[in-house]
Design a protein around this motif. Sequence first.
Motif, PDB file in Angstrom:
ATOM      1  N   GLY A  28       0.541  -1.116  -0.250  1.00  0.00           N
ATOM      2  CA  GLY A  28      -0.282  -0.083   0.247  1.00  0.00           C
ATOM      3  C   GLY A  28       1.269   1.162  -0.411  1.00  0.00           C
ATOM      4  O   GLY A  28      -0.170   2.468   0.089  1.00  0.00           O
ATOM      5  N   GLY A  29       2.300   1.139  -0.635  1.00  0.00           N
ATOM      6  CA  GLY A  29       3.225   1.904  -0.360  1.00  0.00           C
ATOM      7  C   GLY A  29       3.433   3.152   0.980  1.00  0.00           C
ATOM      8  O   GLY A  29       3.875   3.862   1.240  1.00  0.00           O
ATOM      9  N   ARG A  30       3.146   2.163   2.574  1.00  0.00           N
ATOM     10  CA  ARG A  30       3.220   3.160   3.174  1.00  0.00           C
ATOM     11  C   ARG A  30       4.878   1.481   4.097  1.00  0.00           C
ATOM     12  O   ARG A  30       4.987   0.689   3.851  1.00  0.00           O
ATOM     13  N   GLU A  31       5.998   2.229   3.795  1.00  0.00           N
ATOM     14  CA  GLU A  31       7.082   1.245   4.760  1.00  0.00           C
ATOM     15  C   GLU A  31       6.743   0.651   5.971  1.00  0.00           C
ATOM     16  O   GLU A  31       7.812  -0.341   5.671  1.00  0.00           O
ATOM     17  N   LYS A  32       6.038   1.271   7.044  1.00  0.00           N
ATOM     18  CA  LYS A  32       6.518  -0.069   7.364  1.00  0.00           C
ATOM     19  C   LYS A  32       5.215  -0.587   8.468  1.00  0.00           C
ATOM     20  O   LYS A  32       5.091  -1.001   8.873  1.00  0.00           O
ATOM     21  N   GLU A  33       4.225  -0.779   7.102  1.00  0.00           N
ATOM     22  CA  GLU A  33       2.701  -0.878   7.302  1.00  0.00           C
ATOM     23  C   GLU A  33       2.662  -1.874   6.146  1.00  0.00           C
ATOM     24  O   GLU A  33       3.410  -1.938   5.035  1.00  0.00           O
ATOM     25  N   ASN A  34       1.316  -3.250   6.681  1.00  0.00           N
ATOM     26  CA  ASN A  34       1.414  -4.101   6.051  1.00  0.00           C
ATOM     27  C   ASN A  34      -0.183  -3.907   4.830  1.00  0.00           C
ATOM     28  O   ASN A  34      -0.857  -2.578   5.682  1.00  0.00           O
ATOM     29  N   ASN A  35      -0.621  -4.645   4.478  1.00  0.00           N
ATOM     30  CA  ASN A  35      -1.775  -4.523   3.813  1.00  0.00           C
ATOM     31  C   ASN A  35      -3.227  -4.877   5.106  1.00  0.00           C
ATOM     32  O   ASN A  35      -4.140  -3.711   5.058  1.00  0.00           O
ATOM     33  N   VAL A  36      -2.763  -6.007   6.145  1.00  0.00           N
ATOM     34  CA  VAL A  36      -3.778  -5.558   6.971  1.00  0.00           C
ATOM     35  C   VAL A  36      -3.763  -4.770   8.112  1.00  0.00           C
ATOM     36  O   VAL A  36      -5.302  -4.014   8.925  1.00  0.00           O
ATOM     37  N   THR A  37      -2.015  -4.283   8.578  1.00  0.00           N
ATOM     38  CA  THR A  37      -2.196  -3.423   9.769  1.00  0.00           C
ATOM     39  C   THR A  37      -2.611  -1.557   9.530  1.00  0.00           C
ATOM     40  O   THR A  37      -2.875  -0.964   9.418  1.00  0.00           O
ATOM     41  N   ILE A  38      -2.682  -1.733   7.968  1.00  0.00           N
ATOM     42  CA  ILE A  38      -3.133  -0.280   7.144  1.00  0.00           C
ATOM     43  C   ILE A  38      -4.812   0.267   7.588  1.00  0.00           C
ATOM     44  O   ILE A  38      -4.527   0.963   8.235  1.00  0.00           O
ATOM     45  N   VAL A  39      -5.116  -1.252   7.538  1.00  0.00           N
ATOM     46  CA  VAL A  39      -6.744  -1.260   8.665  1.00  0.00           C
ATOM     47  C   VAL A  39      -6.519  -1.033   9.692  1.00  0.00           C
ATOM     48  O   VAL A  39      -6.957  -0.707  10.720  1.00  0.00           O
ATOM     49  N   THR A  40      -5.961  -2.127  10.401  1.00  0.00           N
ATOM     50  CA  THR A  40      -6.213  -2.637  11.576  1.00  0.00           C
ATOM     51  C   THR A  40      -5.238  -1.729  13.037  1.00  0.00           C
ATOM     52  O   THR A  40      -5.939  -1.046  13.590  1.00  0.00           O
ATOM     53  N   ASN A  41      -4.164  -1.060  12.201  1.00  0.00           N
ATOM     54  CA  ASN A  41      -3.514   0.245  12.912  1.00  0.00           C
ATOM     55  C   ASN A  41      -4.164   1.410  13.897  1.00  0.00           C
ATOM     56  O   ASN A  41      -4.748   2.023  14.726  1.00  0.00           O
ATOM     57  N   TYR A  42      -5.391   1.691  12.515  1.00  0.00           N
ATOM     58  CA  TYR A  42      -6.303   2.772  12.530  1.00  0.00           C
ATOM     59  C   TYR A  42      -7.837   2.283  12.455  1.00  0.00           C
ATOM     60  O   TYR A  42      -8.340   3.286  13.602  1.00  0.00           O
ATOM     61  N   HIS A  43      -8.365   1.228  12.745  1.00  0.00           N
ATOM     62  CA  HIS A  43      -9.776   0.649  12.823  1.00  0.00           C
ATOM     63  C   HIS A  43      -9.876  -0.512  13.771  1.00  0.00           C
ATOM     64  O   HIS A  43     -11.366  -0.565  13.919  1.00  0.00           O
ATOM     65  N   PHE A  44      -8.841  -1.178  14.160  1.00  0.00           N
ATOM     66  CA  PHE A  44      -8.810  -2.073  14.929  1.00  0.00           C
ATOM     67  C   PHE A  44      -8.368  -2.037  16.060  1.00  0.00           C
ATOM     68  O   PHE A  44      -7.254  -3.412  16.623  1.00  0.00           O
ATOM     69  N   THR A  45      -8.478  -1.225  17.476  1.00  0.00           N
ATOM     70  CA  THR A  45      -7.336  -0.724  18.515  1.00  0.00           C
ATOM     71  C   THR A  45      -7.834  -1.711  19.537  1.00  0.00           C
ATOM     72  O   THR A  45      -9.018  -2.612  19.313  1.00  0.00           O
ATOM     73  N   PRO A  46      -7.113  -1.857  19.962  1.00  0.00           N
ATOM     74  CA  PRO A  46      -7.207  -2.213  21.679  1.00  0.00           C
ATOM     75  C   PRO A  46      -8.749  -2.096  22.305  1.00  0.00           C
ATOM     76  O   PRO A  46      -9.589  -2.957  23.184  1.00  0.00           O
ATOM     77  N   ASP A  47      -8.956  -0.497  22.303  1.00  0.00           N
ATOM     78  CA  ASP A  47     -10.075  -0.405  22.994  1.00  0.00           C
ATOM     79  C   ASP A  47     -11.684  -0.768  21.784  1.00  0.00           C
ATOM     80  O   ASP A  47     -12.414  -1.259  22.853  1.00  0.00           O
ATOM     81  N   ILE A  48     -11.369  -1.424  20.996  1.00  0.00           N
ATOM     82  CA  ILE A  48     -12.126  -1.794  19.819  1.00  0.00           C
ATOM     83  C   ILE A  48     -12.695  -3.181  19.885  1.00  0.00           C
ATOM     84  O   ILE A  48     -13.869  -3.563  20.509  1.00  0.00           O
ATOM     85  N   LYS A  49     -11.086  -3.879  20.551  1.00  0.00           N
ATOM     86  CA  LYS A  49     -11.001  -5.298  20.979  1.00  0.00           C
ATOM     87  C   LYS A  49     -12.005  -5.645  21.860  1.00  0.00           C
ATOM     88  O   LYS A  49     -12.083  -6.803  22.457  1.00  0.00           O
ATOM     89  N   ASN A  50     -11.751  -4.897  22.803  1.00  0.00           N
ATOM     90  CA  ASN A  50     -12.248  -4.691  24.455  1.00  0.00           C
ATOM     91  C   ASN A  50     -13.401  -4.787  24.326  1.00  0.00           C
ATOM     92  O   ASN A  50     -14.573  -4.057  25.610  1.00  0.00           O
ATOM     93  N   LEU A  51     -13.972  -3.964  23.997  1.00  0.00           N
ATOM     94  CA  LEU A  51     -15.272  -3.233  23.091  1.00  0.00           C
ATOM     95  C   LEU A  51     -15.725  -1.808  24.531  1.00  0.00           C
ATOM     96  O   LEU A  51     -16.848  -1.784  24.392  1.00  0.00           O
ATOM     97  N   ILE A  52     -14.550  -0.978  24.034  1.00  0.00           N
ATOM     98  CA  ILE A  52     -14.923  -0.052  24.993  1.00  0.00           C
ATOM     99  C   ILE A  52     -15.379   1.209  24.413  1.00  0.00           C
ATOM    100  O   ILE A  52     -16.468   1.658  24.267  1.00  0.00           O
ATOM    101  N   LYS A  53     -14.633   1.409  23.424  1.00  0.00           N
ATOM    102  CA  LYS A  53     -15.133   2.707  21.927  1.00  0.00           C
ATOM    103  C   LYS A  53     -14.263   2.696  21.147  1.00  0.00           C
ATOM    104  O   LYS A  53     -13.181   2.045  20.525  1.00  0.00           O
ATOM    105  N   GLY A  54     -14.434   3.560  20.128  1.00  0.00           N
ATOM    106  CA  GLY A  54     -13.769   3.100  18.638  1.00  0.00           C
ATOM    107  C   GLY A  54     -13.107   4.416  18.701  1.00  0.00           C
ATOM    108  O   GLY A  54     -12.241   5.322  19.834  1.00  0.00           O
ATOM    109  N   ARG A  55     -12.153   4.478  17.563  1.00  0.00           N
ATOM    110  CA  ARG A  55     -11.317   5.421  17.641  1.00  0.00           C
ATOM    111  C   ARG A  55     -11.874   6.228  16.386  1.00  0.00           C
ATOM    112  O   ARG A  55     -11.592   7.515  17.091  1.00  0.00           O
TER     113      ARG A  55
END
Length: 203
Positions: A28-55
Amino acid sequence: MCRKISYGANQYGPIDYFDSANYALGAGGREKENNVTIVTNYHFTPDIKNLIKGRTSHHLSKDLDYTLRAIPNNVVALDTASRFQKKRQDSVTYAKDQKPLPYFVDCYFKRAIDIFGPKQPQLWMVWAIHKHRNGLYQDALKYYQLAVTNGLKSAELDYNMGLTYFKLGSYEEARVKAKSAYQQGYQLPGLKILLEDAGYPIE
């Protein structure tokens, strides 16, 4: 009946969660990220996994929906969606605080199968867990069996399948699955205790 899930404003997807190519750095053109983490780093945070709040919003359903539209077969996100839907069903306070997902969880599972096919057994196992979580034990057993048919072998599968057999009153089948799970080193004692209390010890 499931409405068709569109990509909406998603920039990425559909990404195959189980394709190793999607974990290559620089995707995806980002040096330190891959296709999965481009999405999950921004939209699937620990707060979301723990059902607390969104990002991007207090309502985590927005980010969780984005994640599942971008990575339809992300089994961790699918299980999170299942837990989220169940928590809203069980808690009036939580339901008032958190907006629902725009689609039923079963629809996200169905879409993942439609896109990537039925031969990703982890999808069937997590869908079975979702069915069990909601008391649909016959459906859960059917999906566990599809996971087996498609080649999945694991202690977690045997343990969870054993729990479903137990709920269905099939204690001997539950004992067989429990023995297999514990022989593979599974740690949770819950199924063993249930079987012992029911008069079906695994030893």
